[in-house]
Design a protein around this motif. Structure first.
Motif, PDB file in Angstrom:
ATOM      1  N   LEU A   1     -54.415  46.486 -65.763  1.00  0.00           N
ATOM      2  CA  LEU A   1     -54.918  47.281 -64.640  1.00  0.00           C
ATOM      3  C   LEU A   1     -55.966  46.509 -63.855  1.00  0.00           C
ATOM      4  O   LEU A   1     -55.927  46.462 -62.626  1.00  0.00           O
ATOM      5  N   TYR A   2     -56.902  45.900 -64.556  1.00  0.00           N
ATOM      6  CA  TYR A   2     -57.910  45.079 -63.889  1.00  0.00           C
ATOM      7  C   TYR A   2     -57.251  43.911 -63.166  1.00  0.00           C
ATOM      8  O   TYR A   2     -57.631  43.556 -62.058  1.00  0.00           O
ATOM      9  N   ALA A   3     -56.264  43.306 -63.811  1.00  0.00           N
ATOM     10  CA  ALA A   3     -55.601  42.140 -63.235  1.00  0.00           C
ATOM     11  C   ALA A   3     -54.982  42.477 -61.881  1.00  0.00           C
ATOM     12  O   ALA A   3     -55.162  41.741 -60.908  1.00  0.00           O
ATOM     13  N   LYS A   4     -54.261  43.566 -61.807  1.00  0.00           N
ATOM     14  CA  LYS A   4     -53.619  43.948 -60.539  1.00  0.00           C
ATOM     15  C   LYS A   4     -54.655  44.197 -59.461  1.00  0.00           C
ATOM     16  O   LYS A   4     -54.503  43.736 -58.330  1.00  0.00           O
ATOM     17  N   ASP A   5     -55.684  44.917 -59.789  1.00  0.00           N
ATOM     18  CA  ASP A   5     -56.740  45.212 -58.828  1.00  0.00           C
ATOM     19  C   ASP A   5     -57.417  43.939 -58.348  1.00  0.00           C
ATOM     20  O   ASP A   5     -57.598  43.711 -57.148  1.00  0.00           O
ATOM     21  N   LYS A   6     -57.792  43.083 -59.272  1.00  0.00           N
ATOM     22  CA  LYS A   6     -58.508  41.852 -58.922  1.00  0.00           C
ATOM     23  C   LYS A   6     -57.607  40.866 -58.190  1.00  0.00           C
ATOM     24  O   LYS A   6     -58.054  40.174 -57.270  1.00  0.00           O
ATOM     25  N   MET A   7     -56.322  40.791 -58.564  1.00  0.00           N
ATOM     26  CA  MET A   7     -55.415  39.880 -57.856  1.00  0.00           C
ATOM     27  C   MET A   7     -55.223  40.320 -56.415  1.00  0.00           C
ATOM     28  O   MET A   7     -55.197  39.489 -55.510  1.00  0.00           O
ATOM     29  N   PHE A   8     -55.098  41.626 -56.168  1.00  0.00           N
ATOM     30  CA  PHE A   8     -54.956  42.072 -54.786  1.00  0.00           C
ATOM     31  C   PHE A   8     -56.213  41.756 -53.993  1.00  0.00           C
ATOM     32  O   PHE A   8     -56.129  41.328 -52.832  1.00  0.00           O
ATOM     33  N   SER A   9     -57.378  41.940 -54.584  1.00  0.00           N
ATOM     34  CA  SER A   9     -58.624  41.577 -53.891  1.00  0.00           C
ATOM     35  C   SER A   9     -58.635  40.095 -53.547  1.00  0.00           C
ATOM     36  O   SER A   9     -59.016  39.706 -52.432  1.00  0.00           O
ATOM     37  N   ALA A  10     -58.202  39.256 -54.484  1.00  0.00           N
ATOM     38  CA  ALA A  10     -58.164  37.807 -54.231  1.00  0.00           C
ATOM     39  C   ALA A  10     -57.204  37.472 -53.088  1.00  0.00           C
ATOM     40  O   ALA A  10     -57.535  36.681 -52.198  1.00  0.00           O
ATOM     41  N   ILE A  11     -56.035  38.075 -53.089  1.00  0.00           N
ATOM     42  CA  ILE A  11     -55.052  37.836 -52.017  1.00  0.00           C
ATOM     43  C   ILE A  11     -55.617  38.322 -50.685  1.00  0.00           C
ATOM     44  O   ILE A  11     -55.502  37.646 -49.659  1.00  0.00           O
ATOM     45  N   ASN A  12     -56.244  39.484 -50.692  1.00  0.00           N
ATOM     46  CA  ASN A  12     -56.853  40.057 -49.493  1.00  0.00           C
ATOM     47  C   ASN A  12     -57.901  39.111 -48.905  1.00  0.00           C
ATOM     48  O   ASN A  12     -57.890  38.826 -47.703  1.00  0.00           O
ATOM     49  N   TRP A  13     -58.813  38.609 -49.743  1.00  0.00           N
ATOM     50  CA  TRP A  13     -59.881  37.734 -49.251  1.00  0.00           C
ATOM     51  C   TRP A  13     -59.378  36.330 -48.922  1.00  0.00           C
ATOM     52  O   TRP A  13     -59.736  35.773 -47.896  1.00  0.00           O
ATOM     53  N   LYS A  14     -58.559  35.741 -49.798  1.00  0.00           N
ATOM     54  CA  LYS A  14     -58.065  34.375 -49.533  1.00  0.00           C
ATOM     55  C   LYS A  14     -57.099  34.351 -48.352  1.00  0.00           C
ATOM     56  O   LYS A  14     -56.969  33.340 -47.673  1.00  0.00           O
ATOM     57  N   GLY A  15     -56.430  35.464 -48.095  1.00  0.00           N
ATOM     58  CA  GLY A  15     -55.568  35.545 -46.921  1.00  0.00           C
ATOM     59  C   GLY A  15     -56.356  35.480 -45.626  1.00  0.00           C
ATOM     60  O   GLY A  15     -55.852  35.027 -44.602  1.00  0.00           O
ATOM     61  N   LYS A  16     -57.593  35.907 -45.676  1.00  0.00           N
ATOM     62  CA  LYS A  16     -58.468  35.874 -44.498  1.00  0.00           C
ATOM     63  C   LYS A  16     -59.283  34.573 -44.428  1.00  0.00           C
ATOM     64  O   LYS A  16     -59.520  34.039 -43.345  1.00  0.00           O
ATOM     65  N   HIS A  17     -59.692  34.080 -45.567  1.00  0.00           N
ATOM     66  CA  HIS A  17     -60.536  32.874 -45.655  1.00  0.00           C
ATOM     67  C   HIS A  17     -59.759  31.823 -46.458  1.00  0.00           C
ATOM     68  O   HIS A  17     -59.906  31.717 -47.672  1.00  0.00           O
ATOM     69  N   ARG A  18     -58.944  31.053 -45.774  1.00  0.00           N
ATOM     70  CA  ARG A  18     -57.983  30.161 -46.426  1.00  0.00           C
ATOM     71  C   ARG A  18     -58.606  29.160 -47.390  1.00  0.00           C
ATOM     72  O   ARG A  18     -57.980  28.776 -48.363  1.00  0.00           O
ATOM     73  N   GLU A  19     -59.799  28.702 -47.112  1.00  0.00           N
ATOM     74  CA  GLU A  19     -60.386  27.659 -47.942  1.00  0.00           C
ATOM     75  C   GLU A  19     -61.478  28.190 -48.863  1.00  0.00           C
ATOM     76  O   GLU A  19     -62.367  27.449 -49.268  1.00  0.00           O
ATOM     77  N   MET A  20     -61.353  29.437 -49.234  1.00  0.00           N
ATOM     78  CA  MET A  20     -62.333  30.053 -50.129  1.00  0.00           C
ATOM     79  C   MET A  20     -61.791  30.024 -51.555  1.00  0.00           C
ATOM     80  O   MET A  20     -60.641  30.369 -51.800  1.00  0.00           O
ATOM     81  N   LEU A  21     -62.640  29.578 -52.482  1.00  0.00           N
ATOM     82  CA  LEU A  21     -62.270  29.614 -53.896  1.00  0.00           C
ATOM     83  C   LEU A  21     -62.275  31.051 -54.391  1.00  0.00           C
ATOM     84  O   LEU A  21     -63.210  31.802 -54.123  1.00  0.00           O
TER      85      LEU A  21
END
Length: 149
Positions: free
Chosen positions: A69-89
């Motif tokens: 459950l945490y994994a799905k939530d956190k992965m979507f957050s990562a995709i959401n942020w990295k999709g906007k900020h391409r060079e963000m770790l």
């Protein structure tokens, strides 16, 4: 209450490692939000700030029961942020009983999925990235939402 105490302790360990590595950052309560493709929310840490983010860090303790459950939530957050900020770790610091399969899947989205015991090495990698070492970036996520017409 136990979860709150655990979170505070884990985030304090991450904060100490960042300070030792001289990495500039903001904690979740120190900024309004980090912009994303779908929504704007806050990460546990943003480096150096939400205006020009180079990295975000989420810290999670989990039991094997809640890991997916945490994994799905956190992965979507990562995709959401990295999709906007391409060079963000995208960084996830984990503690607890995560399954190896869950960690493997998260490593396909996050640049770093790191056990808490390796947070000092992680802080050094973040410092290197902020100083210009682009080899630390592992994933670029192209994610946008556009009108159909």
């Amino acid at each position: 209450m136990r979860d709150l105490i655990g979170r505070v302790m884990l985030e304090s360990i991450v904060e100490s490692a960042l300070i030792r590595a001289q990495v500039t950052f903001k904690r979740e309560n120190e900024y309004a939000n980090l912009s994303g493709v779908v929504y704007d929310i806050r990460a546990d840490f943003v480096v150096p700030d939400e205006i020009s983010p180079l990295a975000f860090i989420e810290v999670r303790k989990s039991s094997s029961r809640h890991a997916s459950l945490y994994a799905k939530d956190k992965m979507f957050s990562a995709i959401n942020w990295k999709g906007k900020h391409r060079e963000m770790l995208a960084i996830l610091v984990v503690d607890g009983d995560w399954t190896s399969e869950t960690l493997r899947v998260m490593a396909n989205v996050f640049d770093y999925v790191v056990p808490l015991r390796h947070v000092n090495e992680l802080a050094t990698s973040i410092s290197d990235y902020v100083s210009g070492d682009k080899t630390k970036l592992k994933w670029i996520i192209d994610f946008k939402i556009s009108p159909a017409q």
